[in-house]
Design a protein around this motif. Structure first.
Motif, PDB file in Angstrom:
ATOM      1  N   ARG A 163       0.807  -1.223   0.000  1.00 36.02           N
ATOM      2  CA  ARG A 163       0.000   0.000   0.000  1.00 36.02           C
ATOM      3  C   ARG A 163       0.838   1.270   0.000  1.00 36.02           C
ATOM      4  N   GLY A 164       2.150   1.122   0.016  1.00 37.09           N
ATOM      5  CA  GLY A 164       3.019   2.287   0.000  1.00 37.09           C
ATOM      6  C   GLY A 164       3.195   2.952   1.347  1.00 37.09           C
ATOM      7  N   VAL A 165       2.705   2.335   2.428  1.00 42.10           N
ATOM      8  CA  VAL A 165       2.882   2.899   3.769  1.00 42.10           C
ATOM      9  C   VAL A 165       4.329   2.701   4.215  1.00 42.10           C
ATOM     10  N   ILE A 166       4.880   1.537   3.953  1.00 48.38           N
ATOM     11  CA  ILE A 166       6.309   1.291   4.141  1.00 48.38           C
ATOM     12  C   ILE A 166       6.983   1.543   2.805  1.00 48.38           C
ATOM     13  N   GLU A 167       8.114   2.293   2.823  1.00 44.20           N
ATOM     14  CA  GLU A 167       8.745   2.654   1.563  1.00 44.20           C
ATOM     15  C   GLU A 167      10.077   1.952   1.310  1.00 44.20           C
ATOM     16  N   HIS A 168      10.611   1.239   2.304  1.00 46.04           N
ATOM     17  CA  HIS A 168      11.873   0.560   2.069  1.00 46.04           C
ATOM     18  C   HIS A 168      12.051  -0.570   3.076  1.00 46.04           C
TER      19      HIS A 168
END
Length: 393
Positions: A72-77
């Motif tokens: 969902r793009g909440v964590i980016e890496h």
């Protein structure tokens, strides 16, 4: 006061602590109002590292694990290695048994708040809390509005207004208030090709030796890296700025990054052991609930927010909310904060004699120290405190 401004709980601050408390309360059917001076999403300075204990807590509260948050793009890496340096000397560099995840506070804080609102909590942005009354469970905003709850949760950060309503000596809390400075370096910045190679790695590096009691960091965040320095350099912010400038020089970054860096207060060993008064409870940074070695705050914000909400729910049913909250903190949070403080004191004292004592500690502790950072082991003598994620990661 009209009934539409009376609630079971009023929460000052919509960061992770306030949003977690609002979510737990609203999901249980309580009438909740969350107030924050900012509109969300908003930027928030933070290195943004999530340990296993944090992602495990998020999954338990919200039912969503790290893979779903990545999708969902909440964590980016995601990083599967780490490195620890003393200035230019590598003291440890190894694979992780479980990843570190990296987030933008702009993104994840908005996600936490959205979950609270979906659960039924009300939210007012642009409401600057200027005064609080712990006895009445009431806050007054800059616009002159009053909001009253049967309970008040102060989750309004290191410079908490709600905390001022507590009979606390302000000097004691300020004594161990640290400072952090950060800037972002884009991976496509032309200056990065001549910079230190750590800036091009896909895993985090932590540095000792640039500040007497504190550390520096280079953390990957997908398209950019977060470069920061935090700790108890001195009572003067100018000194920390000079030390950050020296850190940027070490990383071979031009001084323009010093001009665009931002500073923030960092609770760094000043956690309150009695963050309750009358009908009010303090959570997260407002109570100084930040791990005192690496400065990890997200887990303690979320967990204290959850504990405050559970205590308020018990208070709404006639039990002692303050004692319930303190009991939860004593069981899960205070042992880790006090243990990490003792370890911090030992580590930074030993560094006065050079990096050898820290090198020995890292060699002797090995993976158990990584398990400690992740929350599988305790900061108190490395005792196991959780089963952990297993080796699959």
């Amino acid at each position: 006061m009209t009934d539409d401004k009376r609630y079971d709980a009023v929460i000052a601050g919509a960061g992770p602590a306030g949003s977690a408390a609002a979510y737990v309360l609203a999901r249980a059917g309580a009438r909740v109002m969350v107030l924050d001076r900012a509109s969300f999403p908003r930027d928030k300075l933070c290195a943004g590292l999530l340990t296993w204990k944090t992602t495990d807590l998020v999954e338990r509260i919200y039912g969503m694990g790290p893979q779903a948050l990545l999708a969902r793009g909440v964590i980016e890496h995601r990083a599967d290695r780490y490195r620890i340096r003393h200035k230019g000397m590598t003291l440890a560099c190894s694979d992780l048994f479980h990843p570190f995840y990296f987030v933008s506070r702009r993104v994840i804080d908005a996600w936490f708040l959205d979950r609270a609102r979906e659960a039924g909590a009300e939210f007012r942005s642009g409401e600057v809390v200027t005064a609080a009354d712990a006895t009445r469970g009431e806050v007054v905003t800059e616009s002159g509005d009053r909001y009253q709850g049967r309970f008040l949760i102060g989750a309004d950060g290191a410079a908490s207004v709600v905390r001022r309503a507590f009979p606390l000596p302000r000097a004691a809390f300020a004594a161990n208030m640290g400072m952090g400075l950060e800037c972002q370096v884009r991976r496509d910045d032309p200056d990065i090709t001549a910079a230190h190679p750590d800036l091009r790695e896909n895993y985090p590096t932590v540095y000792s030796g640039f500040v007497r009691t504190g550390y520096g960091w280079v953390f990957p965040h997908g398209a950019h890296a977060v470069v920061g320095l935090g700790g108890l350099a001195s009572r003067k912010g100018a000194s920390m700025r000079r030390e950050f400038a020296a850190f940027l020089d070490f990383l071979r970054l031009p001084r323009r990054f010093l001009g665009c860096c931002k500073a923030h207060l960092l609770p760094y060993g000043n956690f309150l052991t009695h963050p309750v008064h009358q009908q009010a409870l303090l959570a997260g940074d407002a109570a100084g609930l930040v791990e005192t070695l690496f400065g990890e705050g997200l887990y303690y914000a979320l967990r204290s927010g959850e504990l405050a909400a559970l205590a308020v729910l018990s208070g709404l049913s006639g039990k002692d909310a303050c004692e319930g909250y303190l009991s939860g903190l004593r069981q899960d949070i205070y042992p880790e904060l006090s243990g990490s403080l003792r370890l911090r004191q030992a580590i930074f004292f030993s560094l006065r004699f050079g990096p050898l004592p820290l090198w020995c500690l890292l060699r002797l502790g090995g993976e158990r120290l990584v398990e400690m950072a992740h929350g599988v082991r305790s900061y108190r003598w490395l005792r196991r405190r959780a089963a952990g994620p297993g080796r699959a990661g």
